[in-house]
Design a protein around this motif. Structure first.
Motif, PDB file in Angstrom:
ATOM      1  N   ASN A 138     -28.706 -14.022  60.528  1.00 32.40           N
ATOM      2  CA  ASN A 138     -29.291 -14.779  61.521  1.00 32.40           C
ATOM      3  C   ASN A 138     -28.765 -15.869  62.229  1.00 32.40           C
ATOM      4  OD1 ASN A 138     -27.150 -15.998  59.042  1.00 32.40           O
ATOM      5  ND2 ASN A 138     -28.933 -17.386  58.645  1.00 32.40           N
ATOM      6  N   VAL A 139     -27.218 -15.352  62.467  1.00 27.25           N
ATOM      7  CA  VAL A 139     -26.176 -15.822  63.233  1.00 27.25           C
ATOM      8  C   VAL A 139     -26.039 -15.403  63.913  1.00 27.25           C
ATOM      9  CG1 VAL A 139     -24.216 -16.837  63.021  1.00 27.25           C
ATOM     10  CG2 VAL A 139     -25.250 -16.728  61.243  1.00 27.25           C
ATOM     11  N   LEU A 140     -26.115 -15.565  65.015  1.00 28.79           N
ATOM     12  CA  LEU A 140     -25.545 -15.072  67.632  1.00 28.79           C
ATOM     13  C   LEU A 140     -24.672 -15.833  67.808  1.00 28.79           C
ATOM     14  CD1 LEU A 140     -27.086 -12.844  69.663  1.00 28.79           C
ATOM     15  CD2 LEU A 140     -28.300 -15.197  70.209  1.00 28.79           C
ATOM     16  N   GLY A 154     -38.929  -2.563  79.759  1.00 26.28           N
ATOM     17  CA  GLY A 154     -39.580  -1.537  78.221  1.00 26.28           C
ATOM     18  C   GLY A 154     -38.402  -0.855  77.641  1.00 26.28           C
ATOM     19  N   ASP A 155     -37.229  -1.503  77.741  1.00 28.45           N
ATOM     20  CA  ASP A 155     -35.963  -0.975  77.210  1.00 28.45           C
ATOM     21  C   ASP A 155     -35.687  -1.959  76.410  1.00 28.45           C
ATOM     22  OD1 ASP A 155     -36.323   1.029  78.346  1.00 28.45           O
ATOM     23  OD2 ASP A 155     -34.094   0.657  79.989  1.00 28.45           O
ATOM     24  N   THR A 156     -34.983  -2.059  74.929  1.00 26.97           N
ATOM     25  CA  THR A 156     -34.450  -2.988  73.922  1.00 26.97           C
ATOM     26  C   THR A 156     -33.247  -2.760  73.784  1.00 26.97           C
ATOM     27  OG1 THR A 156     -35.586  -1.442  72.311  1.00 26.97           O
ATOM     28  CG2 THR A 156     -36.809  -3.359  73.197  1.00 26.97           C
ATOM     29  N   GLU A 157     -32.711  -3.134  72.725  1.00 24.74           N
ATOM     30  CA  GLU A 157     -31.457  -3.182  72.706  1.00 24.74           C
ATOM     31  C   GLU A 157     -31.018  -4.478  71.462  1.00 24.74           C
ATOM     32  OE1 GLU A 157     -28.243  -5.743  74.766  1.00 24.74           O
ATOM     33  OE2 GLU A 157     -27.335  -4.087  75.843  1.00 24.74           O
ATOM     34  N   ARG A 158     -30.907  -4.238  70.211  1.00 19.29           N
ATOM     35  CA  ARG A 158     -30.852  -4.708  69.127  1.00 19.29           C
ATOM     36  C   ARG A 158     -29.515  -6.034  69.266  1.00 19.29           C
ATOM     37  NH1 ARG A 158     -34.049  -4.079  65.752  1.00 19.29           N
ATOM     38  NH2 ARG A 158     -33.011  -1.516  64.452  1.00 19.29           N
ATOM     39  N   LEU A 159     -30.073  -6.864  68.741  1.00 18.16           N
ATOM     40  CA  LEU A 159     -29.681  -8.100  69.073  1.00 18.16           C
ATOM     41  C   LEU A 159     -28.871  -8.678  67.311  1.00 18.16           C
ATOM     42  CD1 LEU A 159     -28.428 -10.300  70.901  1.00 18.16           C
ATOM     43  CD2 LEU A 159     -30.655 -11.309  70.046  1.00 18.16           C
ATOM     44  N   LEU A 160     -29.810  -8.006  66.302  1.00 21.56           N
ATOM     45  CA  LEU A 160     -29.106  -9.219  65.062  1.00 21.56           C
ATOM     46  C   LEU A 160     -29.724  -7.059  63.643  1.00 21.56           C
ATOM     47  CD1 LEU A 160     -30.940 -12.298  64.843  1.00 21.56           C
ATOM     48  CD2 LEU A 160     -27.878 -11.356  64.739  1.00 21.56           C
ATOM     49  N   GLU A 206     -27.745 -19.940  65.239  1.00 22.37           N
ATOM     50  CA  GLU A 206     -29.057 -19.586  63.632  1.00 22.37           C
ATOM     51  C   GLU A 206     -29.990 -19.686  63.293  1.00 22.37           C
ATOM     52  OE1 GLU A 206     -27.934 -21.248  59.234  1.00 22.37           O
ATOM     53  OE2 GLU A 206     -26.217 -21.758  60.354  1.00 22.37           O
ATOM     54  N   PHE A 207     -29.542 -19.128  63.071  1.00 22.76           N
ATOM     55  CA  PHE A 207     -31.749 -18.313  62.655  1.00 22.76           C
ATOM     56  C   PHE A 207     -31.980 -18.987  61.135  1.00 22.76           C
ATOM     57  CE2 PHE A 207     -30.686 -15.988  65.721  1.00 22.76           C
ATOM     58  CZ  PHE A 207     -32.027 -15.670  67.194  1.00 22.76           C
ATOM     59  N   GLU A 208     -33.266 -19.656  60.792  1.00 17.12           N
ATOM     60  CA  GLU A 208     -33.405 -19.566  59.885  1.00 17.12           C
ATOM     61  C   GLU A 208     -33.778 -18.651  59.114  1.00 17.12           C
ATOM     62  OE1 GLU A 208     -38.027 -22.259  58.014  1.00 17.12           O
ATOM     63  OE2 GLU A 208     -38.657 -20.687  59.763  1.00 17.12           O
ATOM     64  N   GLU A 209     -34.174 -16.827  58.887  1.00 15.79           N
ATOM     65  CA  GLU A 209     -34.030 -16.453  57.801  1.00 15.79           C
ATOM     66  C   GLU A 209     -33.794 -15.071  58.540  1.00 15.79           C
ATOM     67  OE1 GLU A 209     -35.915 -16.433  55.645  1.00 15.79           O
ATOM     68  OE2 GLU A 209     -37.606 -18.083  55.721  1.00 15.79           O
ATOM     69  N   GLU A 210     -33.014 -14.110  58.126  1.00 15.06           N
ATOM     70  CA  GLU A 210     -32.123 -13.117  57.972  1.00 15.06           C
ATOM     71  C   GLU A 210     -33.169 -12.397  59.003  1.00 15.06           C
ATOM     72  OE1 GLU A 210     -29.998 -10.718  55.540  1.00 15.06           O
ATOM     73  OE2 GLU A 210     -28.524 -11.900  55.528  1.00 15.06           O
ATOM     74  N   GLU A 211     -32.599 -12.405  60.490  1.00 13.14           N
ATOM     75  CA  GLU A 211     -33.172 -11.268  61.617  1.00 13.14           C
ATOM     76  C   GLU A 211     -32.882 -10.045  61.713  1.00 13.14           C
ATOM     77  OE1 GLU A 211     -36.453 -12.473  62.713  1.00 13.14           O
ATOM     78  OE2 GLU A 211     -35.914 -14.363  62.342  1.00 13.14           O
ATOM     79  N   THR A 212     -33.703  -9.009  61.765  1.00 13.62           N
ATOM     80  CA  THR A 212     -33.389  -7.827  61.766  1.00 13.62           C
ATOM     81  C   THR A 212     -34.800  -7.631  62.983  1.00 13.62           C
ATOM     82  OG1 THR A 212     -32.883  -6.258  59.916  1.00 13.62           O
ATOM     83  CG2 THR A 212     -33.238  -4.756  62.054  1.00 13.62           C
ATOM     84  N   ALA A 213     -33.497  -8.141  64.458  1.00 12.29           N
ATOM     85  CA  ALA A 213     -34.317  -8.109  65.745  1.00 12.29           C
ATOM     86  C   ALA A 213     -33.501  -7.243  66.971  1.00 12.29           C
ATOM     87  CB  ALA A 213     -35.062  -9.557  66.157  1.00 12.29           C
TER      88      ALA A 213
END
Length: 291
Positions: free
Chosen positions: A192-194, A182-188, A162-169
């Motif tokens: 705020n929960v993974l 060089g690649d990324t993949e949306r996680l959140l 659980e992250f302290e803040e809501e994340e778009t990451a």
């Protein structure tokens, strides 16, 4: 050699090799929170990463026209530290440059790692000093593994971070050699929960940059025990377990990050590298609180 800190709630064990945290035990339950370090799965427990974090291209870098070789995460985790300060609630370990380190890393340095236990909180402080008459470059970070699950009636999938803040990451993906590809993949996505699942690590570590959160919590949907990590001043966070049914998760605050595929190899140009001028001191603290 194993050294210990203890109060009425917890017992902490730190090994002088690597100044590595090996035990964090809740005494009333005899509950070990730190991964056992089973070499058949992953032999580490909570290695300290210095003077690099992550991997270098071909395990080498260049500084002032000379090429140096260094393995992933640097050499500190394989070096014997000296215990230099002992208090009832605090132990401080020291590593300094020597002939072996200068072959890999052309800088004089003093690295202190301090462990302090107060009630249910363990603080770990990194202090890097430049004793030389020229600037130095370094990264530093942590790699603690926590047992998941903590109790026999739980499953790995019962746990979440659980992250302290809501994340778009997004997670920054790694090549087979452990370099940022060089690649990324949306996680959140405004969340705020993974949830934890072994498949989360099929693509190696989850590497996160510049989060809004400076605190995360490892928690279970089944039991009330929670482990909170606060990491103010650490711009990167890694989350990792060895792919497959590995019964732990590492939550890793970093001041540094793996090199990128195709980067120049010049140490001073490396992402996440820190510069320290003569006589300067760099200090960062993260805390682990058991709730």
């Amino acid at each position: 050699m194993l050294y210990s800190l203890e109060n009425d709630q917890y017992k902490v064990g730190i090994e002088s090799l690597g100044a590595e945290l090996q035990h964090l035990v809740k005494k009333d339950e005899n509950l070990e929170l730190i991964w056992t370090g089973d070499p058949a799965v992953w032999g580490g427990q909570a290695p300290n990463l210095f003077p690099i974090v992550g991997e270098l291209p071909n395990q080498q870098y260049t500084y002032e026209g000379k090429t140096y070789h260094m393995k992933r995460h640097g050499f500190a985790r394989r070096k014997e530290f000296k215990l230099v300060d002992v208090k009832q609630d605090k132990l401080v370990f020291e590593l300094e440059h020597d002939e072996e380190t200068l072959e890999q890393y052309p800088f004089k340095f003093r690295l202190l790692i301090a462990y302090q236990l107060k009630q249910n909180k363990l603080s770990i402080t990194y202090q890097v000093t430049n004793p030389d008459d020229d600037k130095m470059y370094f990264s530093v970070g942590a790699h603690p593994g926590f047992n998941v699950p903590l109790y026999p009636n739980e499953r790995y999938e019962d746990y979440y971070i659980e992250f302290e803040e809501e994340e778009t990451a997004s997670r920054y993906l790694l090549s087979e050699q452990g370099l940022l590809n060089g690649d990324t993949e949306r996680l959140l996505e405004q969340n705020n929960v993974l949830p934890l699942d072994h498949s989360l690590f099929d693509k190696d570590a989850v590497v996160l940059k510049r989060l809004n959160s400076e605190k995360v919590t490892l928690a279970s949907r089944v039991s009330p025990r929670r482990i909170e990590m606060a990491f103010e001043g650490f711009p990167y966070l890694g989350i990792w377990a060895k792919p497959g049914p590995a019964p732990y998760v590492c939550i890793e605050p970093w001041c540094g990050i793996a090199s990128r595929v195709g980067d120049s190899g010049e140490l001073q140009d490396k992402e996440g590298i820190n510069e320290l001028r003569p006589g300067q001191i760099f200090e960062r603290t993260f805390t682990v609180t058991v709730i």
